[in-house]
Design a protein around this motif. Structure first.
Motif, PDB file in Angstrom:
ATOM      1  N   ARG A  35     -78.108 -38.455   4.629  1.00  0.00           N
ATOM      2  CA  ARG A  35     -77.245 -39.350   5.407  1.00  0.00           C
ATOM      3  C   ARG A  35     -77.826 -40.752   5.587  1.00  0.00           C
ATOM      4  N   ALA A  36     -79.053 -40.959   5.133  1.00  0.00           N
ATOM      5  CA  ALA A  36     -79.689 -42.277   5.311  1.00  0.00           C
ATOM      6  C   ALA A  36     -79.262 -43.246   4.211  1.00  0.00           C
ATOM      7  N   VAL A  37     -77.940 -43.418   4.067  1.00  0.00           N
ATOM      8  CA  VAL A  37     -77.355 -44.281   3.046  1.00  0.00           C
ATOM      9  C   VAL A  37     -76.217 -45.088   3.670  1.00  0.00           C
ATOM     10  N   PRO A  38     -75.848 -46.227   3.086  1.00  0.00           N
ATOM     11  CA  PRO A  38     -74.759 -47.039   3.634  1.00  0.00           C
ATOM     12  C   PRO A  38     -73.397 -46.423   3.329  1.00  0.00           C
ATOM     13  N   ASP A  39     -72.436 -46.694   4.177  1.00  0.00           N
ATOM     14  CA  ASP A  39     -71.054 -46.257   3.979  1.00  0.00           C
ATOM     15  C   ASP A  39     -70.231 -47.470   3.557  1.00  0.00           C
ATOM     16  N   ASP A  40     -69.843 -47.507   2.282  1.00  0.00           N
ATOM     17  CA  ASP A  40     -69.047 -48.621   1.759  1.00  0.00           C
ATOM     18  C   ASP A  40     -67.550 -48.366   1.868  1.00  0.00           C
ATOM     19  N   GLY A  41     -67.158 -47.325   2.586  1.00  0.00           N
ATOM     20  CA  GLY A  41     -65.754 -47.064   2.816  1.00  0.00           C
ATOM     21  C   GLY A  41     -65.087 -46.193   1.779  1.00  0.00           C
ATOM     22  N   ASP A  42     -65.849 -45.694   0.794  1.00  0.00           N
ATOM     23  CA  ASP A  42     -65.316 -44.816  -0.241  1.00  0.00           C
ATOM     24  C   ASP A  42     -65.969 -43.446  -0.064  1.00  0.00           C
ATOM     25  N   PRO A  43     -65.220 -42.428   0.383  1.00  0.00           N
ATOM     26  CA  PRO A  43     -65.834 -41.122   0.649  1.00  0.00           C
ATOM     27  C   PRO A  43     -66.448 -40.478  -0.582  1.00  0.00           C
ATOM     28  N   ARG A  44     -65.936 -40.788  -1.788  1.00  0.00           N
ATOM     29  CA  ARG A  44     -66.547 -40.249  -3.012  1.00  0.00           C
ATOM     30  C   ARG A  44     -67.996 -40.707  -3.123  1.00  0.00           C
ATOM     31  N   ILE A  45     -68.193 -41.997  -2.896  1.00  0.00           N
ATOM     32  CA  ILE A  45     -69.514 -42.577  -3.076  1.00  0.00           C
ATOM     33  C   ILE A  45     -70.431 -42.233  -1.913  1.00  0.00           C
ATOM     34  N   LEU A  46     -69.902 -42.153  -0.712  1.00  0.00           N
ATOM     35  CA  LEU A  46     -70.720 -41.747   0.426  1.00  0.00           C
ATOM     36  C   LEU A  46     -71.300 -40.362   0.180  1.00  0.00           C
ATOM     37  N   HIS A  47     -70.496 -39.467  -0.379  1.00  0.00           N
ATOM     38  CA  HIS A  47     -70.983 -38.131  -0.726  1.00  0.00           C
ATOM     39  C   HIS A  47     -72.025 -38.217  -1.833  1.00  0.00           C
ATOM     40  N   ALA A  48     -71.738 -38.981  -2.880  1.00  0.00           N
ATOM     41  CA  ALA A  48     -72.594 -38.996  -4.060  1.00  0.00           C
ATOM     42  C   ALA A  48     -73.919 -39.704  -3.812  1.00  0.00           C
ATOM     43  N   VAL A  49     -73.891 -40.817  -3.085  1.00  0.00           N
ATOM     44  CA  VAL A  49     -75.089 -41.649  -2.941  1.00  0.00           C
ATOM     45  C   VAL A  49     -76.153 -40.961  -2.091  1.00  0.00           C
ATOM     46  N   GLY A  50     -75.764 -39.967  -1.315  1.00  0.00           N
ATOM     47  CA  GLY A  50     -76.736 -39.226  -0.530  1.00  0.00           C
ATOM     48  C   GLY A  50     -77.540 -38.243  -1.348  1.00  0.00           C
ATOM     49  N   GLY A  51     -77.128 -37.985  -2.594  1.00  0.00           N
ATOM     50  CA  GLY A  51     -77.848 -37.094  -3.474  1.00  0.00           C
ATOM     51  C   GLY A  51     -78.943 -37.816  -4.239  1.00  0.00           C
ATOM     52  N   PHE A  52     -79.727 -37.044  -4.983  1.00  0.00           N
ATOM     53  CA  PHE A  52     -80.867 -37.615  -5.701  1.00  0.00           C
ATOM     54  C   PHE A  52     -80.436 -38.423  -6.920  1.00  0.00           C
ATOM     55  N   LEU A  53     -79.344 -38.015  -7.596  1.00  0.00           N
ATOM     56  CA  LEU A  53     -78.878 -38.768  -8.766  1.00  0.00           C
ATOM     57  C   LEU A  53     -77.366 -38.667  -8.859  1.00  0.00           C
ATOM     58  N   PHE A  54     -76.702 -39.821  -8.939  1.00  0.00           N
ATOM     59  CA  PHE A  54     -75.283 -39.806  -9.257  1.00  0.00           C
ATOM     60  C   PHE A  54     -74.974 -40.868 -10.299  1.00  0.00           C
ATOM     61  N   THR A  55     -73.837 -40.678 -10.974  1.00  0.00           N
ATOM     62  CA  THR A  55     -73.516 -41.469 -12.159  1.00  0.00           C
ATOM     63  C   THR A  55     -72.346 -42.402 -11.889  1.00  0.00           C
ATOM     64  N   CYS A  56     -72.535 -43.697 -12.183  1.00  0.00           N
ATOM     65  CA  CYS A  56     -71.452 -44.674 -12.114  1.00  0.00           C
ATOM     66  C   CYS A  56     -70.820 -44.829 -13.492  1.00  0.00           C
ATOM     67  N   GLY A  57     -69.530 -45.019 -13.523  1.00  0.00           N
ATOM     68  CA  GLY A  57     -68.833 -45.234 -14.785  1.00  0.00           C
ATOM     69  C   GLY A  57     -67.750 -44.186 -14.955  1.00  0.00           C
ATOM     70  N   PRO A  58     -67.295 -43.948 -16.194  1.00  0.00           N
ATOM     71  CA  PRO A  58     -67.669 -44.658 -17.421  1.00  0.00           C
ATOM     72  C   PRO A  58     -66.860 -45.937 -17.654  1.00  0.00           C
ATOM     73  N   ASP A  59     -66.024 -46.298 -16.669  1.00  0.00           N
ATOM     74  CA  ASP A  59     -65.165 -47.476 -16.821  1.00  0.00           C
ATOM     75  C   ASP A  59     -65.628 -48.671 -15.992  1.00  0.00           C
TER      76      ASP A  59
END
Length: 278
Positions: A35-59
């Motif tokens: 939970r020690a991550v910023p909330d940019d208002g997108d629940p997908r990213i809030l969930h993902a960024v709290g993990g050790f590795l997540f992938t941005c893309g492919p677009d």
């Protein structure tokens, strides 16, 4: 989904979000920021960024920008891949190694589809974790592929002795608390080591896990840049190591500089990285 064998880290792969890595534990110590991550208002990213590795893309790989010819619609924060379910198609354990292969089919924001054939391998003898992503355009129109891998570590684990080392850094080394302000970001070219296809950086020592170092390697043929990010603006306390396909510029700048080649229907590209705690 648990992923662990031998001397490797104890990982949890996220079946609901592209088979990215959620939890990462070494000797029972959690490395991911949670939970020690910023909330940019997108629940997908809030969930993902709290993990050790997540992938941005492919677009799309960074913050939202307009989709050309869409009447004002924007690409989603960090692209369309996060929160896309993964279909595991193979799971093999042979002696001291484990392999998981999954298919991730992404409907992209500008239209079209991409398939990521994702292969995770863990070497139980050395503890190294390897990722190979084969990105294929399975749609009917070309698109410029973009990928960035966010490796996020809880910065509460670091002290003044924790450094980042690699040829991409000035003088080969920087402290983990780089920059003058919280939320600092920079992006630099990454060169492969002599006689190798991979760039390499090292983070450590991390005393919380017995003074071990995190060793990261990534193939520069398709991931030629390294972006670094840290954020200590409460409640965030995170360091991001981010191998990336494109420099930190707007899409318009990238296109004007010829840095947005397209992937035609049926064509594919391969992205490779690995990490180990040693």
């Amino acid at each position: 989904m648990r992923f662990h064998v031998g001397a490797g880290p104890e990982l949890q792969l996220d079946l609901g979000s592209a088979l990215d890595i959620g939890s990462c534990r070494i000797d029972g110590i959690e490395l991911s920021p949670g939970r020690a991550v910023p909330d940019d208002g997108d629940p997908r990213i809030l969930h993902a960024v709290g993990g050790f590795l997540f992938t941005c893309g492919p677009d799309h790989i960074r913050h939202p920008e307009p989709i050309a010819g869409s009447g004002g619609r924007k690409y989603p924060l960090h692209g369309s891949m996060a929160a896309t379910k993964a279909e595991v198609i193979a799971h093999n354990i042979v002696e001291k190694s484990e392999e998981i292969i999954a298919r991730v089919t992404v409907r992209m924001a500008q239209g079209g589809e991409a398939e990521i054939l994702r292969t995770w391998r863990m070497d139980g003898a050395t503890g190294e974790v390897m990722l190979v992503d084969r990105l294929t355009n399975i749609g009917s129109q070309p698109f410029p592929p973009m990928l960035m891998y966010h490796m996020n570590i809880g910065a509460h684990l670091f002290d003044d002795d924790t450094k980042l080392k690699g040829s991409m850094f000035e003088n080969g080394e920087i402290g983990w608390m780089f920059g003058d302000e919280d939320m600092h970001v920079f992006c630099v070219p990454a060169e492969a080591e002599a006689g190798d296809e991979f760039a390499r950086l090292v983070l450590g020592p991390i005393e919380a896990i017995g003074g071990k170092y995190l060793n990261v390697r990534f193939a520069t043929d398709t991931i030629p840049y390294l972006q670094m990010w840290r954020n200590q603006a409460s409640p965030a306390h995170v360091l991001g190591i981010e191998p990336v396909s494109h420099p930190w510029k707007t899409r318009a700048e990238l296109e004007s500089e010829g840095l947005m080649p397209t992937l035609a229907p049926g064509e594919f590209m391969t992205y490779r990285l690995s990490f180990a705690f040693q």
